[in-house]
Design an enzyme around this catalytic site. Structure first.
Site, PDB file in Angstrom:
ATOM      1  N   THR A   1       0.852  -1.185   0.000  1.00 42.02           N
ATOM      2  CA  THR A   1       0.000   0.000   0.000  1.00 42.02           C
ATOM      3  C   THR A   1       0.888   1.235   0.000  1.00 42.02           C
ATOM      4  O   THR A   1       1.903   1.281   0.704  1.00 42.02           O
ATOM      5  CB  THR A   1      -0.959   0.017   1.218  1.00 42.02           C
ATOM      6  OG1 THR A   1      -1.765   1.186   1.164  1.00 42.02           O
ATOM      7  CG2 THR A   1      -0.207  -0.018   2.537  1.00 42.02           C
TER       8      THR A   1
ATOM      9  N   HIS B   1       2.225 -11.581  14.241  1.00 42.63           N
ATOM     10  CA  HIS B   1       3.257 -12.125  15.121  1.00 42.63           C
ATOM     11  C   HIS B   1       2.978 -13.575  15.510  1.00 42.63           C
ATOM     12  O   HIS B   1       3.841 -14.235  16.119  1.00 42.63           O
ATOM     13  CB  HIS B   1       3.358 -11.246  16.383  1.00 42.63           C
ATOM     14  CG  HIS B   1       4.735 -11.184  16.969  1.00 42.63           C
ATOM     15  ND1 HIS B   1       5.720 -12.098  16.674  1.00 42.63           N
ATOM     16  CD2 HIS B   1       5.301 -10.312  17.858  1.00 42.63           C
ATOM     17  CE1 HIS B   1       6.816 -11.799  17.342  1.00 42.63           C
ATOM     18  NE2 HIS B   1       6.596 -10.708  18.059  1.00 42.63           N
TER      19      HIS B   1
END
Length: 422
Positions: A341, A393
């Protein structure tokens, strides 16, 4: 009489809103001709008629939410454009009136079914085709099915479990639909405030962004890149590149190539979590976020690792034009493995991008600013860009995330590496 129905659209889309009728009652339609535009969570889709004849009636109005498989119009295959609508309208009204008389005598089970239908029209459900088919057969409302998949996808075993669980307690699901309906209207007694209903796409964007932040262990790491070498390379080749390829050499092809090189070194950032399994993807379908009037969409550059710089630039340019003209198809938006992006096009200096689920990584580019930096023992003004990598994560550790971002930085600061990595 033949019914025009909402066709199967994609695995993750079960409903849409009628944006615009392209054919009105009394109009002649040919088989394969567009009759309406349907707004879904991802794109607008034009629905065709499978029959030739006269469109005698709309069964839903603009703005109504309709389900996959629902009849939305009647086509009189023998009717004329002048007479068909007047002749057929009373019959349809009578047909609609009959169920209303029968409802009081129906058993108590009828009410939950009606409420479940309302609930499914207000909540997007991601379900496999097999699960959706089984739910229809068993009369199960997919919005009430508990799921084990952390990404919220309903599977066959979830529907079977829900069917067994709901066999005894029939009253529990009644509360949820009523709560949804009560929250819908908004009234503001202040003429300085304008109340605007969110589009279906904006509602979906809002829901999914919140969902990602609640389900993923999202973390962001940052770095900066000196784009002197890339800009010098572009300046040397931009004229010949346009003449040869009929497209400008932009930054996105460099970043796409750098991302692919980094993904090959750190494959978990090209993966997906499904339950307690990791799906490692050995292909590189790179999503490129594009801003439109109705919100952000992420069309996908397929097999980007096999494309040249020119092919990537053309592909991104074509997808951006389609996005802004509302011409993207569902195939343009599905199945990306990683997203890029570029907030820098709007002047953003630094930001934290949000994951595009079920992907586990997204790279944020930002505006290029000339800043003084240390080059050896000297201070020089260089074109610098901050990079941000948001990652999940749960499967990507900090060491891998930092290494991934450093790999991108190294390739962009020495762009010859992009040619060597393919």
């Amino acid at each position: 009489m033949a019914e025009v129905k909402v066709p199967e659209l994609a695995e993750s889309i079960s409903e849409g809103s009628i944006a615009q009728w392209l054919k009105q009652p009394g109009d002649h339609v040919e088989k394969g001709e567009y009759v309406l535009e349907l707004e879904t969570d991802k794109v607008n889709v034009e629905i065709i008629s499978d029959y030739t004849g006269t469109l005698s009636e709309h069964l839903a109005e603009e703005g109504d939410t309709v389900q996959v498989g629902q009849a939305i119009a009647i086509v009189d295959e023998n009717g004329s454009a002048a007479a068909a609508p007047k002749a057929e309208a009373p019959k349809v009204e009578e047909a609609k009136a009959e169920p209303a008389k029968a409802e009081p005598a129906a058993p108590a089970k009828a009410a939950p079914k009606a409420e479940a239908k309302e609930a499914s029209s207000t909540q997007q459900v991601i379900a496999s085709p097999a699960a959706r088919k089984l739910a229809r057969e068993k009369g199960i409302d997919l919005t009430q099915v508990p799921v084990a998949d952390p990404l919220g996808r309903v599977r066959v075993q979830d529907v079977e479990a829900a069917s067994n669980a709901h066999a005894a307690p029939a009253a529990a699901p009644k509360q949820a639909p009523a709560a949804k309906k009560a929250a819908a209207p908004v009234e503001v007694n202040d003429d300085r405030i304008e109340v605007v209903k969110m589009t279906r796409r904006r509602q979906t964007i809002a829901k999914r962004l919140v969902q990602v932040q609640s389900e993923a262990a999202m973390l962001t790491t940052f770095n900066e890149v000196d784009l002197s070498a890339v800009m010098e390379l572009r300046n040397r080749h931009k004229d010949s590149f346009v003449k040869t390829n009929d497209v400008k050499l932009g930054f996105m092809s460099f970043f796409t190539k750098a991302v692919i090189g980094a993904l090959k070194k750190y494959p978990l950032l090209n993966a997906e979590i499904q339950g307690d399994h990791i799906l490692k993807k050995n292909f590189y379908d790179i999503g490129v976020a594009v801003s439109t009037d109705e919100g952000l969409v992420v069309p996908v550059v397929r097999d980007a690792d096999r494309k040249s710089f020119a092919e990537i630039e053309k592909n991104i340019s074509d997808l951006a034009v389609k996005a802004r003209n509302n011409k993207l198809g569902l195939s343009d938006l599905s199945g990306g493995t990683f997203t890029i992006t570029n907030g820098g096009t709007f002047g953003s200096l630094l930001s934290t991008p949000i994951l595009n689920a079920p992907q586990v990584g997204i790279l944020g580019m930002h505006t290029i600013k000339t800043r003084p930096i240390a080059v050896g023992d000297q201070i020089e003004n260089r074109p610098m860009m901050y990079l941000a990598l948001s990652y999940d994560h749960r499967i990507v550790d900090g060491k891998e995330a930092v290494g991934f971002l450093v790999a991108i930085k190294d390739m962009l600061e020495d762009p010859e590496q992009l040619l060597l990595q393919g």
